[in-house]
Design a protein around this motif. Structure first.
Motif, PDB file in Angstrom:
ATOM      1  N   THR A  88       0.828  -1.209   0.000  1.00  0.00           N
ATOM      2  CA  THR A  88       0.000   0.000   0.000  1.00  0.00           C
ATOM      3  C   THR A  88       0.861   1.257   0.000  1.00  0.00           C
ATOM      4  OG1 THR A  88      -0.270  -0.156   2.421  1.00  0.00           O
ATOM      5  CG2 THR A  88      -2.014  -1.103   1.042  1.00  0.00           C
ATOM      6  N   VAL A  89       1.975   1.239   0.727  1.00  0.00           N
ATOM      7  CA  VAL A  89       2.880   2.382   0.701  1.00  0.00           C
ATOM      8  C   VAL A  89       3.474   2.558  -0.694  1.00  0.00           C
ATOM      9  CG1 VAL A  89       5.135   3.188   1.497  1.00  0.00           C
ATOM     10  CG2 VAL A  89       3.442   2.426   3.152  1.00  0.00           C
ATOM     11  N   ALA A  90       3.830   1.438  -1.333  1.00  0.00           N
ATOM     12  CA  ALA A  90       4.374   1.510  -2.690  1.00  0.00           C
ATOM     13  C   ALA A  90       3.368   2.115  -3.669  1.00  0.00           C
ATOM     14  CB  ALA A  90       4.792   0.120  -3.157  1.00  0.00           C
ATOM     15  N   ALA A  91       2.068   1.958  -3.350  1.00  0.00           N
ATOM     16  CA  ALA A  91       1.015   2.524  -4.198  1.00  0.00           C
ATOM     17  C   ALA A  91       0.708   3.976  -3.852  1.00  0.00           C
ATOM     18  CB  ALA A  91      -0.252   1.681  -4.067  1.00  0.00           C
ATOM     19  N   GLY A  92       1.466   4.541  -2.911  1.00  0.00           N
ATOM     20  CA  GLY A  92       1.277   5.935  -2.558  1.00  0.00           C
ATOM     21  C   GLY A  92       0.260   6.192  -1.467  1.00  0.00           C
ATOM     22  N   LEU A  93      -0.145   5.129  -0.738  1.00  0.00           N
ATOM     23  CA  LEU A  93      -1.127   5.277   0.333  1.00  0.00           C
ATOM     24  C   LEU A  93      -0.426   5.351   1.680  1.00  0.00           C
ATOM     25  CD1 LEU A  93      -3.754   2.627  -0.865  1.00  0.00           C
ATOM     26  CD2 LEU A  93      -3.814   5.094  -1.233  1.00  0.00           C
ATOM     27  N   SER A  94      -0.756   6.353   2.470  1.00  0.00           N
ATOM     28  CA  SER A  94      -0.175   6.449   3.810  1.00  0.00           C
ATOM     29  C   SER A  94      -0.669   5.279   4.656  1.00  0.00           C
ATOM     30  CB  SER A  94      -0.553   7.776   4.467  1.00  0.00           C
ATOM     31  OG  SER A  94      -1.957   7.900   4.614  1.00  0.00           O
ATOM     32  N   THR A  95       0.258   4.628   5.345  1.00  0.00           N
ATOM     33  CA  THR A  95      -0.075   3.378   6.031  1.00  0.00           C
ATOM     34  C   THR A  95       0.553   3.339   7.412  1.00  0.00           C
ATOM     35  OG1 THR A  95      -0.178   2.200   3.914  1.00  0.00           O
ATOM     36  CG2 THR A  95       0.045   0.855   5.905  1.00  0.00           C
ATOM     37  N   VAL A  96      -0.243   2.914   8.402  1.00  0.00           N
ATOM     38  CA  VAL A  96       0.255   2.721   9.750  1.00  0.00           C
ATOM     39  C   VAL A  96       0.048   1.252  10.123  1.00  0.00           C
ATOM     40  CG1 VAL A  96      -1.969   3.408  10.757  1.00  0.00           C
ATOM     41  CG2 VAL A  96       0.098   3.444  12.174  1.00  0.00           C
ATOM     42  N   ILE A  97       1.037   0.673  10.776  1.00  0.00           N
ATOM     43  CA  ILE A  97       0.960  -0.718  11.196  1.00  0.00           C
ATOM     44  C   ILE A  97       1.042  -0.771  12.725  1.00  0.00           C
ATOM     45  CG2 ILE A  97       3.450  -1.170  11.035  1.00  0.00           C
ATOM     46  CD1 ILE A  97       2.705  -3.894   9.744  1.00  0.00           C
ATOM     47  N   VAL A  98       0.191  -1.592  13.331  1.00  0.00           N
ATOM     48  CA  VAL A  98       0.066  -1.667  14.788  1.00  0.00           C
ATOM     49  C   VAL A  98       0.532  -3.046  15.254  1.00  0.00           C
ATOM     50  CG1 VAL A  98      -1.505  -1.491  16.758  1.00  0.00           C
ATOM     51  CG2 VAL A  98      -1.897  -0.075  14.712  1.00  0.00           C
ATOM     52  N   GLU A  99       1.419  -3.073  16.228  1.00  0.00           N
ATOM     53  CA  GLU A  99       1.931  -4.355  16.721  1.00  0.00           C
ATOM     54  C   GLU A  99       2.114  -4.306  18.231  1.00  0.00           C
ATOM     55  OE1 GLU A  99       2.741  -7.810  17.456  1.00  0.00           O
ATOM     56  OE2 GLU A  99       2.583  -7.497  15.279  1.00  0.00           O
ATOM     57  N   SER A 100       1.597  -5.349  18.909  1.00  0.00           N
ATOM     58  CA  SER A 100       1.683  -5.410  20.368  1.00  0.00           C
ATOM     59  C   SER A 100       2.885  -6.212  20.852  1.00  0.00           C
ATOM     60  CB  SER A 100       0.405  -6.030  20.943  1.00  0.00           C
ATOM     61  OG  SER A 100       0.234  -7.354  20.461  1.00  0.00           O
ATOM     62  N   GLU A 101       3.499  -7.010  19.950  1.00  0.00           N
ATOM     63  CA  GLU A 101       4.655  -7.812  20.354  1.00  0.00           C
ATOM     64  C   GLU A 101       5.859  -7.423  19.500  1.00  0.00           C
ATOM     65  OE1 GLU A 101       3.273 -11.838  22.267  1.00  0.00           O
ATOM     66  OE2 GLU A 101       2.628 -11.794  20.181  1.00  0.00           O
ATOM     67  N   LEU A 102       6.597  -8.411  18.987  1.00  0.00           N
ATOM     68  CA  LEU A 102       7.776  -8.126  18.192  1.00  0.00           C
ATOM     69  C   LEU A 102       7.404  -7.897  16.735  1.00  0.00           C
ATOM     70  CD1 LEU A 102      10.303 -10.749  19.614  1.00  0.00           C
ATOM     71  CD2 LEU A 102      10.129  -8.328  20.190  1.00  0.00           C
ATOM     72  N   VAL A 103       7.962  -6.862  16.146  1.00  0.00           N
ATOM     73  CA  VAL A 103       7.759  -6.616  14.722  1.00  0.00           C
ATOM     74  C   VAL A 103       8.471  -7.732  13.959  1.00  0.00           C
ATOM     75  CG1 VAL A 103       8.213  -5.033  12.810  1.00  0.00           C
ATOM     76  CG2 VAL A 103       7.578  -4.138  15.068  1.00  0.00           C
TER      77      VAL A 103
ATOM     78  N   GLY B  81      16.039  -4.847  13.748  1.00  0.00           N
ATOM     79  CA  GLY B  81      16.213  -4.931  12.304  1.00  0.00           C
ATOM     80  C   GLY B  81      14.898  -4.796  11.558  1.00  0.00           C
ATOM     81  N   GLN B  82      13.870  -5.441  12.080  1.00  0.00           N
ATOM     82  CA  GLN B  82      12.546  -5.350  11.450  1.00  0.00           C
ATOM     83  C   GLN B  82      11.971  -3.944  11.597  1.00  0.00           C
ATOM     84  OE1 GLN B  82      10.984  -7.832   9.806  1.00  0.00           O
ATOM     85  NE2 GLN B  82      11.493  -9.804  10.704  1.00  0.00           N
ATOM     86  N   VAL B  83      12.166  -3.341  12.746  1.00  0.00           N
ATOM     87  CA  VAL B  83      11.677  -1.970  12.964  1.00  0.00           C
ATOM     88  C   VAL B  83      12.366  -1.009  12.004  1.00  0.00           C
ATOM     89  CG1 VAL B  83      11.607  -0.053  14.606  1.00  0.00           C
ATOM     90  CG2 VAL B  83      11.057  -2.370  15.375  1.00  0.00           C
ATOM     91  N   ASP B  84      13.673  -1.190  11.808  1.00  0.00           N
ATOM     92  CA  ASP B  84      14.408  -0.333  10.882  1.00  0.00           C
ATOM     93  C   ASP B  84      13.865  -0.494   9.460  1.00  0.00           C
ATOM     94  OD1 ASP B  84      15.965   0.549  12.961  1.00  0.00           O
ATOM     95  OD2 ASP B  84      17.697  -0.713  12.464  1.00  0.00           O
ATOM     96  N   TRP B  85      13.536  -1.749   9.076  1.00  0.00           N
ATOM     97  CA  TRP B  85      12.987  -1.957   7.731  1.00  0.00           C
ATOM     98  C   TRP B  85      11.644  -1.253   7.579  1.00  0.00           C
ATOM     99  CZ3 TRP B  85       8.348  -3.890   6.099  1.00  0.00           C
ATOM    100  CH2 TRP B  85       8.198  -3.984   4.711  1.00  0.00           C
ATOM    101  N   VAL B  86      10.775  -1.365   8.575  1.00  0.00           N
ATOM    102  CA  VAL B  86       9.471  -0.707   8.523  1.00  0.00           C
ATOM    103  C   VAL B  86       9.646   0.790   8.287  1.00  0.00           C
ATOM    104  CG1 VAL B  86       7.456  -0.057   9.902  1.00  0.00           C
ATOM    105  CG2 VAL B  86       8.222  -2.438   9.873  1.00  0.00           C
ATOM    106  N   ALA B  87      10.566   1.389   9.020  1.00  0.00           N
ATOM    107  CA  ALA B  87      10.807   2.826   8.864  1.00  0.00           C
ATOM    108  C   ALA B  87      11.347   3.149   7.470  1.00  0.00           C
ATOM    109  CB  ALA B  87      11.771   3.315   9.937  1.00  0.00           C
ATOM    110  N   SER B  88      12.278   2.304   6.976  1.00  0.00           N
ATOM    111  CA  SER B  88      12.885   2.558   5.668  1.00  0.00           C
ATOM    112  C   SER B  88      11.872   2.429   4.541  1.00  0.00           C
ATOM    113  CB  SER B  88      14.053   1.587   5.427  1.00  0.00           C
ATOM    114  OG  SER B  88      13.579   0.260   5.220  1.00  0.00           O
ATOM    115  N   ALA B  89      10.824   1.614   4.768  1.00  0.00           N
ATOM    116  CA  ALA B  89       9.784   1.438   3.751  1.00  0.00           C
ATOM    117  C   ALA B  89       8.745   2.548   3.773  1.00  0.00           C
ATOM    118  CB  ALA B  89       9.097   0.086   3.955  1.00  0.00           C
TER     119      ALA B  89
END
Length: 489
Positions: A27-42, A101-109
Motif C-alpha cells: 500500500t505504501v508503494a502505491a502511494g497510500l499512507s499506512t500505519v501498522i500496529v503491533e503489540s509484540e515483536l515486529v 532490524g525489522q523496525v528499521d525496515w518498517v521505517a525505511s519502507a
C-alpha cells in the motif's frame, strides 16, 4: 494517564508479522499512507517462534542424519550433536528476539509503526493501548487490514491454568534440552518438534488421537515419517489422548501425563501441538458486528464478507484459508493491490488467476514438512480428490530409483506421486517424500498454477543426475499406465 492522539491514514494494518508487513509495503508503494500496529515483536510469529527458529533447530538435525548415513562420511561423524551450538544458532536466526532490524525496515519502507494493542472501534477506526499506558486513536480513509494471525489451541484439560506447559512458542525457544518430552498432536508442529528434540537428546513420546501422523498429506508420506521417528527412538502412541496432566511437585517439577487408557507417562515438559485459533478475541470485532474469537470470513479478494463497505480485509491465518506464512504473504500482495485499486477507483481484476484474487488458495497451496524424510506437497491429494468427486489418474514412482537420488543417498528411500486430470491432461496435485524433496516443490507448484499439460511437460528436460529427474520417470510411468489401460480394453 491517557494521551489522546488523533491520526488519519489511508490504511491501518493490525499485526506486523510477515503478512501485515507485506500489506503495508504494497500500500505504501502505491502511494497510500499506512500505519501498522503491533503489540509484540515486529516480524511476528514466523520470525521469532515458528518458521525461523524451528528450521534453525531442524536443519542441523537433518544434516547430521544425512551425513551419518553417507558412505565415507558417516565414519567421520563422531559424537552427538553439539546442542549448545544449535541453540546459539537458533538464537542468532531470531536476532535474540530483538526486532530492531525489522523496525528499521518498517521505517525505511515509509510505514508508520505504532506499538501497542490495537482494537477496532467501529468502521475504519482503531484504538491502540500503548505500552506506556496511553491511547492512540487511528482512522483509516480507505481500509483496515486484520493480520493478527493465530495462537496455539489448547485442549480442555482440568487444571490447565495451573499447569506449566509448552506450546509451539516454548518448543522453539527453549533454552535447555529437556530430558523427556510428551507431545500431544500429530500435525506439522508435533512431528517437526519430535524430530528436532529427539535428535538433540530428548526422549520423546508423541500422543495422537488418530491412527497416524500428518492427516492432511498422502498416507505413504506420513507412514514414512512415522517409521523414521520410531527408528530414531520416538515413542508413538496412536488412537490415544491425554485425560489429565499435572505437576504434583510444583511448576518446576515433573509433569505426570495420564493417557486416555489410564497409563501414566512422567516427563519434564508437555507440548500441546493441537492446532491453532484466530487471534481475534480482543481486537474489537464486536464493534463492527462480528463475533470475537472467530475466523474472519472473506471473499477471494480477502475482503471481509460479513462487513458492509469493502473496507475491512482479513489476511493470512486469520481468515482460515491457508495457515502458512508464504500463503499469507501471497494474500497480502493481492490485498495491497486491491486496496490501492479501490482507492484509485480502478476496477478489480477478479478473473481466475487475476491480480485481485487469491486463486492459489484453492488450487495450488504448497507446504513442506521439515522432518526426516522431508514431505512436500501442493494441490490435491488422493483423499482431497475423492471428497471433491474429481476423477484423477494417480502416478507413483520410487524416488530412490532415480540416479540423482542415489547420489544424494545410496540407500535413498522416498516416493513421488502426482495426480493428473485425465480430460485436461494437467497435474492437479503432487506429493514428494524423501531427502531433499523440498526443492522439487516449486516446479510442481508452477506446473499446477500454469496448468502445464503433460504433453508440454515432456519437453521440460530435467538435468542429470539430479533428483528432479523424478519428473521424467513420473511421465514415463503415466505413459506406460495409459498404454496398458488401452491394451486391456
Amino acid at each position: 494517564m491517557t494521551d489522546e492522539n488523533n491520526n488519519t491514514y489511508d490504511v491501518i494494518v493490525l499485526g506486523a508479522g510477515p503478512v501485515g508487513e507485506n500489506v503495508a509495503d504494497r500500500t505504501v508503494a502505491a502511494g497510500l499512507s499506512t500505519v501498522i500496529v503491533e503489540s509484540e515483536l515486529v516480524g511476528g510469529e514466523c520470525s521469532y517462534w515458528a518458521c525461523e527458529p524451528s528450521k534453525a533447530l531442524l536443519r542441523p538435525v537433518l544434516l547430521y542424519g544425512e551425513a551419518s548415513r553417507f558412505p565415507g562420511v558417516g565414519a567421520a561423524v563422531t559424537g552427538p550433536i553439539d546442542t549448545a551450538a544449535v541453540l546459539r544458532h537458533r538464537d542468532y536466526m531470531v536476532s535474540d528476539w530483538d526486532d530492531k532490524g525489522q523496525v528499521d525496515w518498517v521505517a525505511s519502507a515509509g510505514i508508520t509503526l505504532v506499538r501497542g494493542h490495537g482494537r477496532l472501534a467501529g468502521p475504519r477506526r482503531v484504538t491502540v493501548a500503548t505500552p506506556e499506558g496511553g491511547t492512540v486513536e487511528l482512522t483509516a480513509r480507505h481500509a483496515v487490514a486484520v493480520c493478527t494471525g493465530t495462537s496455539a489451541s489448547l485442549p480442555p484439560l482440568p487444571g490447565l491454568d495451573e499447569l506449566r506447559y509448552w506450546t509451539s512458542r516454548e518448543a522453539t525457544s527453549a533454552e535447555q534440552v529437556p530430558g523427556r518430552l510428551v507431545i500431544l498432536g500429530a500435525g506439522v508442529v508435533a512431528v517437526e518438534m519430535a524430530t528436532a528434540w529427539q535428535a538433540l537428546g530428548t526422549r520423546v513420546t508423541l500422543v495422537a488421537r488418530g491412527s497416524g501422523l500428518l492427516g492432511r498429506v498422502e498416507s505413504f508420506a506420513s507412514e514414512m515419517v512415522a517409521d523414521r521417528l520410531r527408528s530414531a527412538g520416538v515413542d508413538l502412541r496412536f488412537e490415544s489422548g491425554i485425560a489429565a496432566a499435572e505437576r504434583p511437585d510444583g511448576p518446576d517439577g515433573e509433569v505426570h501425563v495420564t493417557l486416555a487408557d489410564g497409563s501414566l507417562i512422567v516427563a519434564d515438559e508437555l507440548l500441546f501441538a493441537t492446532g491453532r485459533s484466530p487471534r481475534t478475541e480482543d481486537i474489537g470485532l464486536d464493534t463492527i458486528g462480528l463475533k470475537p474469537g472467530t475466523w474472519i470470513s472473506t471473499d477471494d479478494t480477502f475482503t471481509a464478507t460479513d462487513v458492509d463497505g469493502d473496507w475491512l480485509y482479513a489476511v493470512g491465518d486469520v481468515n482460515h484459508r491457508a495457515l502458512l506464512t508464504h500463503q499469507g504473504k501471497y494474500q497480502a500482495r493481492i490485498v495491497g493491490g486491491v486496496i490501492a485499486d479501490r482507492a484509485a477507483g480502478i476496477a478489480l481484476d477478479t478473473e481466475t488467476w487475476g491480480r485481485s484474487v487469491g486463486t492459489a488458495d484453492q488450487l495450488a497451496v504448497p507446504q513442506v514438512v521439515f522432518t526426516d524424510p522431508e514431505v512436500a506437497a501442493v494441490g490435491l491429494g488422493t483423499e482431497d480428490a475423492a471428497r471433491a468427486g474429481r476423477t484423477v489418474d494417480v502416478v507413483d514412482y520410487e524416488i530412490g530409483h532415480v540416479a540423482g537420488a542415489i547420489q544424494h543417498d545410496p540407500k535413498y528411500v522416498g516416493r513421488a506421486r502426482i495426480l493428473i486430470d485425465p480430460e485436461r491432461r494437467t497435474i492437479v496435485g503432487a506429493t514428494f517424500a524423501g531427502g531433499g524433496v523440498a526443492e522439487l516443490l516449486h516446479s510442481a507448484t508452477i506446473a499446477i498454477t500454469g496448468e502445464v499439460t503433460i504433453d508440454r511437460l515432456w519437453h521440460a528436460v530435467p538435468s542429470f543426475p539430479t533428483i528432479s529427474e523424478i519428473w521424467l520417470r513420473l511421465l514415463e510411468t503415466y505413459r506406460d499406465q495409459q498404454a496398458e489401460s488401452a491394451g486391456s480394453e
